[in-house]
Design an enzyme around this catalytic site. Structure first.
Site, PDB file in Angstrom:
ATOM      1  CG  ASN A   1      75.916  40.135  43.527  1.00  0.00           C
ATOM      2  OD1 ASN A   1      75.207  39.960  44.586  1.00  0.00           O
ATOM      3  ND2 ASN A   1      75.294  39.852  42.209  1.00  0.00           N
TER       4      ASN A   1
ATOM      5  CE  LYS B   1      76.508  36.472  41.251  1.00  0.00           C
ATOM      6  NZ  LYS B   1      76.549  35.877  39.979  1.00  0.00           N
TER       7      LYS B   1
ATOM      8  CG  HIS C   1      72.386  40.084  39.179  1.00  0.00           C
ATOM      9  ND1 HIS C   1      72.422  38.601  38.926  1.00  0.00           N
ATOM     10  CD2 HIS C   1      73.888  40.153  39.073  1.00  0.00           C
ATOM     11  CE1 HIS C   1      73.570  38.172  38.350  1.00  0.00           C
ATOM     12  NE2 HIS C   1      74.373  38.851  38.657  1.00  0.00           N
TER      13      HIS C   1
ATOM     14  CD  GLU D   1      73.033  35.205  39.450  1.00  0.00           C
ATOM     15  OE1 GLU D   1      73.082  35.618  40.601  1.00  0.00           O
ATOM     16  OE2 GLU D   1      74.277  34.898  38.893  1.00  0.00           O
TER      17      GLU D   1
ATOM     18  CD  GLU E   1      76.627  41.760  36.423  1.00  0.00           C
ATOM     19  OE1 GLU E   1      77.729  41.399  37.147  1.00  0.00           O
ATOM     20  OE2 GLU E   1      75.526  41.149  36.685  1.00  0.00           O
TER      21      GLU E   1
ATOM     22  N   GLY F   1      79.513  33.626  36.097  1.00  0.00           N
ATOM     23  CA  GLY F   1      79.919  32.384  36.671  1.00  0.00           C
ATOM     24  C   GLY F   1      80.145  31.320  35.897  1.00  0.00           C
TER      25      GLY F   1
ATOM     26  CB  SER G   1      84.074  34.964  34.204  1.00  0.00           C
ATOM     27  OG  SER G   1      82.987  34.363  34.562  1.00  0.00           O
TER      28      SER G   1
HETATM   29  P1  PGA Z   1      80.809  36.327  38.389  1.00  0.00           P
HETATM   30  O1  PGA Z   1      79.328  37.103  38.690  1.00  0.00           O
HETATM   31  O2  PGA Z   1      81.842  37.135  38.623  1.00  0.00           O
HETATM   32  O3  PGA Z   1      80.697  35.186  39.347  1.00  0.00           O
HETATM   33  O4  PGA Z   1      80.639  35.784  37.013  1.00  0.00           O
HETATM   34  C1  PGA Z   1      79.180  38.383  38.185  1.00  0.00           C
HETATM   35  C2  PGA Z   1      77.785  39.024  38.748  1.00  0.00           C
HETATM   36  O5  PGA Z   1      77.004  38.087  38.676  1.00  0.00           O
HETATM   37  O6  PGA Z   1      77.473  39.971  38.836  1.00  0.00           O
END
Ligand code: PGA
Length: 252
Positions: free
Chosen positions: A9, A11, A97, A99, A169, A175, A215
């Site tokens: 992803n 983003k 997601h 976010e 997740e 992140g 992560s």
């Molecule tokens: P990340 O993000 O690997 O940077 O923690 C994962 C995600 O949001 O799908």
């Protein structure tokens, strides 16, 4: 047998030319890898979707959109519809997601509608969910995840499930550099599979791929991916660099 999946992803990262360069690198690198029952998916921003889809047509890389409007068409300034995504030959969309939930007010209810619109338009869905840190600390994480899945997905008939990929997740791991331990991931994934088995048939639960996200990086991927109910990962940061992303594919 359910598929293993490594999905990146991107983003809100990568300009048009940066995206083109990364797709080119990945396309080249993937030729050297033997993908055994494993799918590789990338989700670039909308501005790169058409190009990425065109460039990967003759490769094993699949392309997904990161989001989609719940409405089919009309006066929704700034939104992108399911049929627009399909029109650039993209057949997968990420929905839910954290976010999107946190910054753009998406709820389990609005996501249920997005899920319906996506399926109606024959899009496969990577459906994301996961608890925040307070839920984990208070021991509410199973309840929260159960609620997210039930409200957005359990109205679906059995037939729809071949187009659903689940992505657990935990928000506290996205992140942040902090990952759920392989045991925490396995525990939650087994719980989710059981939930699906109780609502539908156990065959459906056995066939659905459940990805872990938060992560995941080359240093920890192998251990997480080795867990029985972890069928791959939804990757943010480590998907922005070809070497790291390829290392994750090697890990699976
Ligand atoms: P990340 O993000 O690997 O940077 O923690 C994962 C995600 O949001 O799908």
């Amino acid at each position: 047998m359910r598929s293993k999946i490594v999905a990146g992803n991107w983003k809100m990262n990568k300009t048009y030319s940066e995206s083109k360069a990364l797709v080119k690198e990945l396309k080249k690198a993937i030729k050297e890898v033997k993908l055994d029952n494993t799918r590789v998916i990338i989700a670039p921003p909308f501005t790169n979707l058409q190009k990425a889809s065109k460039k990967t047509k003759d490769s094993l890389i699949e392309v997904a959109a990161q989001n989609m409007c719940k409405e089919e068409s009309g006066a929704y300034t700034g939104e992108i519809s399911a049929s627009m995504i399909k029109s650039v030959h993209v057949d997968i969309v990420i929905l839910g997601h954290s976010e999107r939930r946190e910054y753009f007010g998406e709820t389990n209810e609005s996501l249920a509608k997005k899920v319906d619109t996506a399926l109606k338009n024959k899009l496969e869905i990577i459906f994301c969910f996961g608890e925040v840190l307070e839920d984990r600390k208070s021991g509410n994480h199973f309840k929260v995840v159960e609620n997210q899945i039930k409200k957005a997905l359990f109205h679906l008939g059995s037939g729809a499930w071949k187009n659903i990929i689940l992505a657990y997740e935990p928000v506290w791991a996205i992140g942040t550099g902090e990952t759920a331990s392989p045991e925490q991931a396995q525990e939650m994934h087994a719980f989710i599979r059981e939930l699906v088995a109780e609502r539908y048939l156990s065959d459906i639960a056995e066939e659905v791929s459940i990805l872990y996200g938060g992560s995941v990086k080359p240093a920890n991927a192998k251990e997480i991916f080795s867990k029985e109910d972890v069928d791959g990962g939804l990757i943010g940061g480590a998907a922005l660099n070809a070497d790291d992303f390829m290392a994750l594919i090697e890990a699976i």
